[in-house]
Design a protein around this motif. Sequence first.
Motif, short mmCIF file in Angstrom:
data_model
loop_
_atom_site.label_atom_id
_atom_site.label_comp_id
_atom_site.label_asym_id
_atom_site.label_seq_id
_atom_site.Cartn_x
_atom_site.Cartn_y
_atom_site.Cartn_z
N ALA A 22 8.18 -25.94 -24.76
CA ALA A 22 7.88 -24.61 -24.24
C ALA A 22 8.64 -24.36 -22.94
O ALA A 22 9.18 -23.27 -22.72
N SER A 23 8.71 -25.35 -22.08
CA SER A 23 9.45 -25.22 -20.82
C SER A 23 10.93 -24.99 -21.06
O SER A 23 11.56 -24.17 -20.40
N ILE A 24 11.49 -25.71 -22.02
CA ILE A 24 12.90 -25.55 -22.34
C ILE A 24 13.17 -24.16 -22.91
O ILE A 24 14.16 -23.52 -22.56
N VAL A 25 12.29 -23.67 -23.76
CA VAL A 25 12.45 -22.33 -24.34
C VAL A 25 12.40 -21.28 -23.24
O VAL A 25 13.23 -20.35 -23.21
N VAL A 26 11.46 -21.39 -22.31
CA VAL A 26 11.36 -20.42 -21.22
C VAL A 26 12.60 -20.49 -20.34
O VAL A 26 13.14 -19.45 -19.94
N LEU A 27 13.07 -21.67 -20.03
CA LEU A 27 14.26 -21.83 -19.20
C LEU A 27 15.49 -21.21 -19.87
O LEU A 27 16.24 -20.47 -19.23
N VAL A 28 15.68 -21.47 -21.15
CA VAL A 28 16.81 -20.89 -21.88
C VAL A 28 16.69 -19.37 -21.93
O VAL A 28 17.67 -18.64 -21.75
N TRP A 29 15.47 -18.86 -22.15
CA TRP A 29 15.21 -17.42 -22.18
C TRP A 29 15.66 -16.78 -20.86
O TRP A 29 16.38 -15.78 -20.85
N LEU A 30 15.23 -17.37 -19.73
CA LEU A 30 15.58 -16.81 -18.43
C LEU A 30 17.07 -16.94 -18.13
O LEU A 30 17.67 -16.04 -17.54
N LEU A 31 17.68 -18.03 -18.55
CA LEU A 31 19.13 -18.20 -18.34
C LEU A 31 19.93 -17.16 -19.10
O LEU A 31 20.94 -16.66 -18.61
N ILE A 32 19.47 -16.80 -20.29
CA ILE A 32 20.14 -15.74 -21.05
C ILE A 32 20.00 -14.42 -20.30
O ILE A 32 20.93 -13.62 -20.23
N GLY A 33 18.84 -14.18 -19.70
CA GLY A 33 18.64 -12.98 -18.89
C GLY A 33 19.54 -12.96 -17.66
O GLY A 33 20.09 -11.92 -17.30
N VAL A 34 19.71 -14.11 -17.02
CA VAL A 34 20.62 -14.21 -15.87
C VAL A 34 22.04 -13.89 -16.30
O VAL A 34 22.77 -13.16 -15.61
N LEU A 35 22.46 -14.41 -17.44
CA LEU A 35 23.79 -14.13 -17.98
C LEU A 35 23.96 -12.64 -18.26
O LEU A 35 24.99 -12.05 -17.92
N ALA A 36 22.96 -12.02 -18.86
CA ALA A 36 23.05 -10.59 -19.18
C ALA A 36 23.16 -9.76 -17.90
O ALA A 36 23.95 -8.81 -17.85
N ALA A 37 22.40 -10.10 -16.88
CA ALA A 37 22.48 -9.36 -15.61
C ALA A 37 23.87 -9.52 -14.99
O ALA A 37 24.42 -8.56 -14.43
N GLY A 38 24.43 -10.70 -15.08
CA GLY A 38 25.77 -10.93 -14.56
C GLY A 38 26.82 -10.14 -15.31
O GLY A 38 27.74 -9.58 -14.72
N GLN A 39 26.69 -10.08 -16.64
CA GLN A 39 27.65 -9.34 -17.44
C GLN A 39 27.58 -7.85 -17.18
O GLN A 39 28.57 -7.14 -17.32
N ARG A 40 26.43 -7.38 -16.77
CA ARG A 40 26.28 -5.95 -16.45
C ARG A 40 26.70 -5.64 -15.02
O ARG A 40 26.68 -4.48 -14.61
N LEU A 90 17.16 -4.61 -7.17
CA LEU A 90 16.55 -5.93 -7.29
C LEU A 90 15.54 -5.95 -8.45
O LEU A 90 15.50 -6.90 -9.22
N GLY A 91 14.76 -4.88 -8.58
CA GLY A 91 13.82 -4.79 -9.70
C GLY A 91 14.51 -4.79 -11.04
O GLY A 91 14.05 -5.42 -11.99
N THR A 92 15.65 -4.11 -11.13
CA THR A 92 16.42 -4.09 -12.38
C THR A 92 16.93 -5.48 -12.72
O THR A 92 16.90 -5.89 -13.88
N ILE A 93 17.40 -6.21 -11.72
CA ILE A 93 17.86 -7.58 -11.96
C ILE A 93 16.72 -8.44 -12.49
O ILE A 93 16.88 -9.18 -13.47
N VAL A 94 15.55 -8.33 -11.88
CA VAL A 94 14.41 -9.15 -12.29
C VAL A 94 13.96 -8.82 -13.71
O VAL A 94 13.75 -9.72 -14.52
N VAL A 95 13.82 -7.54 -14.04
CA VAL A 95 13.37 -7.20 -15.39
C VAL A 95 14.42 -7.53 -16.44
O VAL A 95 14.08 -7.85 -17.58
N THR A 96 15.70 -7.48 -16.07
CA THR A 96 16.76 -7.89 -16.99
C THR A 96 16.66 -9.38 -17.27
O THR A 96 16.80 -9.83 -18.41
N MET A 97 16.39 -10.17 -16.23
CA MET A 97 16.23 -11.61 -16.42
C MET A 97 15.02 -11.91 -17.30
O MET A 97 15.08 -12.77 -18.18
#
Length: 69
Positions: free
Chosen positions: A8-26, A39-46
């Motif tokens: 479960a921890s690994i799934v959550v970590l991967v989920w958030l990392l994908i969100g970090v990547l998406a925010a960076g690409q945008r 800042l709120g947009t970055i957080v909800v994107t993550m």
Amino acid sequence: MTNTPRIASIVVLVWLLIGVLAAGQRGYYTDRDQNCASLGTIVVTMIAGPLNYMGVNPKVDDCALPQPS
């Protein structure tokens, strides 16, 4: 049973990392107008994680910070 929290921890970590990547690409990290809404947009994107790649585009348009008394 003992691997369940680890998985479960690994799934959550991967989920958030994908969100970090998406925010960076945008380009949210290099946006010159840094304020509460950006800042709120970055957080909800993550938090949205992989949903960003399925058409979800979360944005925070307005927010108000509490003023000191």
